[in-house]
Write a protein that holds these residues in place. Structure first.
Motif, PDB file in Angstrom:
ATOM      1  N   LEU A  20       0.835  -1.188   0.000  1.00  0.00           N
ATOM      2  CA  LEU A  20       0.000   0.000   0.000  1.00  0.00           C
ATOM      3  C   LEU A  20       0.875   1.246   0.000  1.00  0.00           C
ATOM      4  N   SER A  21       0.377   2.294  -0.629  1.00  0.00           N
ATOM      5  CA  SER A  21       1.071   3.568  -0.655  1.00  0.00           C
ATOM      6  C   SER A  21       0.158   4.664  -0.127  1.00  0.00           C
ATOM      7  N   CYS A  22       0.768   5.648   0.493  1.00  0.00           N
ATOM      8  CA  CYS A  22       0.041   6.829   0.967  1.00  0.00           C
ATOM      9  C   CYS A  22       0.852   8.042   0.539  1.00  0.00           C
ATOM     10  N   SER A  23       0.280   8.850  -0.298  1.00  0.00           N
ATOM     11  CA  SER A  23       1.000  10.006  -0.807  1.00  0.00           C
ATOM     12  C   SER A  23       0.356  11.298  -0.336  1.00  0.00           C
ATOM     13  N   ASN A  24       1.189  12.333  -0.288  1.00  0.00           N
ATOM     14  CA  ASN A  24       0.706  13.662   0.093  1.00  0.00           C
ATOM     15  C   ASN A  24       1.610  14.701  -0.530  1.00  0.00           C
ATOM     16  N   ALA A  35       0.991   6.856  10.010  1.00  0.00           N
ATOM     17  CA  ALA A  35       0.544   5.564  10.503  1.00  0.00           C
ATOM     18  C   ALA A  35      -0.435   4.927   9.534  1.00  0.00           C
ATOM     19  N   TRP A  36      -0.589   3.634   9.695  1.00  0.00           N
ATOM     20  CA  TRP A  36      -1.630   2.875   9.012  1.00  0.00           C
ATOM     21  C   TRP A  36      -2.585   2.314  10.061  1.00  0.00           C
ATOM     22  N   PHE A  37      -3.859   2.435   9.777  1.00  0.00           N
ATOM     23  CA  PHE A  37      -4.915   1.788  10.539  1.00  0.00           C
ATOM     24  C   PHE A  37      -5.752   0.970   9.559  1.00  0.00           C
ATOM     25  N   ARG A  38      -6.545   0.090  10.115  1.00  0.00           N
ATOM     26  CA  ARG A  38      -7.454  -0.660   9.246  1.00  0.00           C
ATOM     27  C   ARG A  38      -8.788  -0.885   9.966  1.00  0.00           C
ATOM     28  N   GLN A  39      -9.817  -1.067   9.179  1.00  0.00           N
ATOM     29  CA  GLN A  39     -11.141  -1.332   9.732  1.00  0.00           C
ATOM     30  C   GLN A  39     -11.742  -2.538   9.024  1.00  0.00           C
ATOM     31  N   PRO A  40     -11.714  -3.690   9.698  1.00  0.00           N
ATOM     32  CA  PRO A  40     -12.349  -4.877   9.114  1.00  0.00           C
ATOM     33  C   PRO A  40     -13.852  -4.713   9.063  1.00  0.00           C
ATOM     34  N   THR A  69       5.543  -4.381   7.006  1.00  0.00           N
ATOM     35  CA  THR A  69       6.653  -3.445   7.157  1.00  0.00           C
ATOM     36  C   THR A  69       6.219  -2.059   6.710  1.00  0.00           C
ATOM     37  N   ILE A  70       6.381  -1.101   7.593  1.00  0.00           N
ATOM     38  CA  ILE A  70       6.078   0.285   7.267  1.00  0.00           C
ATOM     39  C   ILE A  70       7.358   1.015   6.907  1.00  0.00           C
ATOM     40  N   SER A  71       7.278   1.896   5.923  1.00  0.00           N
ATOM     41  CA  SER A  71       8.440   2.673   5.524  1.00  0.00           C
ATOM     42  C   SER A  71       7.963   3.981   4.910  1.00  0.00           C
ATOM     43  N   ARG A  72       8.888   4.882   4.707  1.00  0.00           N
ATOM     44  CA  ARG A  72       8.526   6.158   4.090  1.00  0.00           C
ATOM     45  C   ARG A  72       9.698   6.690   3.287  1.00  0.00           C
ATOM     46  N   HIS A  73       9.360   7.493   2.290  1.00  0.00           N
ATOM     47  CA  HIS A  73      10.373   8.140   1.451  1.00  0.00           C
ATOM     48  C   HIS A  73      10.014   9.613   1.430  1.00  0.00           C
ATOM     49  N   ASN A  74      10.654  10.383   2.303  1.00  0.00           N
ATOM     50  CA  ASN A  74      10.252  11.779   2.475  1.00  0.00           C
ATOM     51  C   ASN A  74      10.475  12.618   1.224  1.00  0.00           C
ATOM     52  N   ALA A  75      11.522  12.349   0.488  1.00  0.00           N
ATOM     53  CA  ALA A  75      11.775  13.139  -0.713  1.00  0.00           C
ATOM     54  C   ALA A  75      10.652  12.974  -1.731  1.00  0.00           C
ATOM     55  N   GLU A  76      10.067  11.784  -1.769  1.00  0.00           N
ATOM     56  CA  GLU A  76       8.962  11.527  -2.684  1.00  0.00           C
ATOM     57  C   GLU A  76       7.608  11.721  -2.021  1.00  0.00           C
ATOM     58  N   LYS A  77       7.612  12.032  -0.715  1.00  0.00           N
ATOM     59  CA  LYS A  77       6.382  12.299   0.034  1.00  0.00           C
ATOM     60  C   LYS A  77       5.416  11.126  -0.049  1.00  0.00           C
ATOM     61  N   VAL A  78       5.933   9.970   0.260  1.00  0.00           N
ATOM     62  CA  VAL A  78       5.106   8.779   0.209  1.00  0.00           C
ATOM     63  C   VAL A  78       5.463   7.853   1.364  1.00  0.00           C
ATOM     64  N   MET A  79       4.459   7.169   1.861  1.00  0.00           N
ATOM     65  CA  MET A  79       4.634   6.169   2.903  1.00  0.00           C
ATOM     66  C   MET A  79       4.119   4.844   2.362  1.00  0.00           C
ATOM     67  N   TYR A  80       4.714   3.746   2.806  1.00  0.00           N
ATOM     68  CA  TYR A  80       4.338   2.434   2.314  1.00  0.00           C
ATOM     69  C   TYR A  80       3.963   1.494   3.466  1.00  0.00           C
ATOM     70  N   LEU A  81       3.178   0.497   3.108  1.00  0.00           N
ATOM     71  CA  LEU A  81       2.946  -0.636   3.999  1.00  0.00           C
ATOM     72  C   LEU A  81       3.081  -1.897   3.160  1.00  0.00           C
ATOM     73  N   GLN A  82       4.167  -2.606   3.370  1.00  0.00           N
ATOM     74  CA  GLN A  82       4.370  -3.883   2.696  1.00  0.00           C
ATOM     75  C   GLN A  82       3.704  -4.965   3.535  1.00  0.00           C
ATOM     76  N   MET A  83       2.791  -5.693   2.933  1.00  0.00           N
ATOM     77  CA  MET A  83       2.048  -6.734   3.639  1.00  0.00           C
ATOM     78  C   MET A  83       2.322  -8.083   2.975  1.00  0.00           C
TER      79      MET A  83
END
Length: 123
Positions: A20-24, A35-40, A69-83
């Protein structure tokens, strides 16, 4: 204005992986804990993982630390969640969130939220 956009969700089979990616686009993205949250389905929103603004600290829900695994790349303004090794119980809407102050594990620690991306895991 902090606007978060998630992507990468979909329908997968048990045992598969997704990222998953989260961009801003906000200029100060690097100043926010994320952060990542989820709602089943039919359940409350729950914490998945969080990462500090610098990316040097992270927290995971106990049940997910071995597979996610959560990670982020600030230069690209994106956060990831590898599942990895996804299971049907991982089916949920996954949300990314941002906080200008706290690296927390509660929803109320985060001021900004994305619209969510659906992850469905079939057995």
């Amino acid at each position: 204005q902090v606007q978060l956009v998630e992507s990468g969700g979909g329908l997968v089979q048990a045992g598969d992986s997704l990222r998953l990616s989260c961009s801003n686009s906000v200029r100060t993205f690097s100043r926010y804990a994320m952060a990542w949250f989820r709602q089943p389905p039919g359940k409350e929103r729950e914490f998945v993982a969080a990462i500090s603004w610098l990316g040097d600290r992270s927290h995971y829900a106990d049940s997910m630390e071995a597979r996610f695994t959560i990670s982020r790349h600030n230069a690209e303004k994106v956060m990831y969640l590898q599942m990895n090794s996804l299971q049907p119980d991982d089916t949920a809407v996954y949300y990314c969130a941002a906080s200008g102050s706290n690296l927390g594990t509660y929803a109320h620690d985060y001021e900004y939220w994305g619209q969510g991306t659906q992850v469905t895991v079939s057995s």
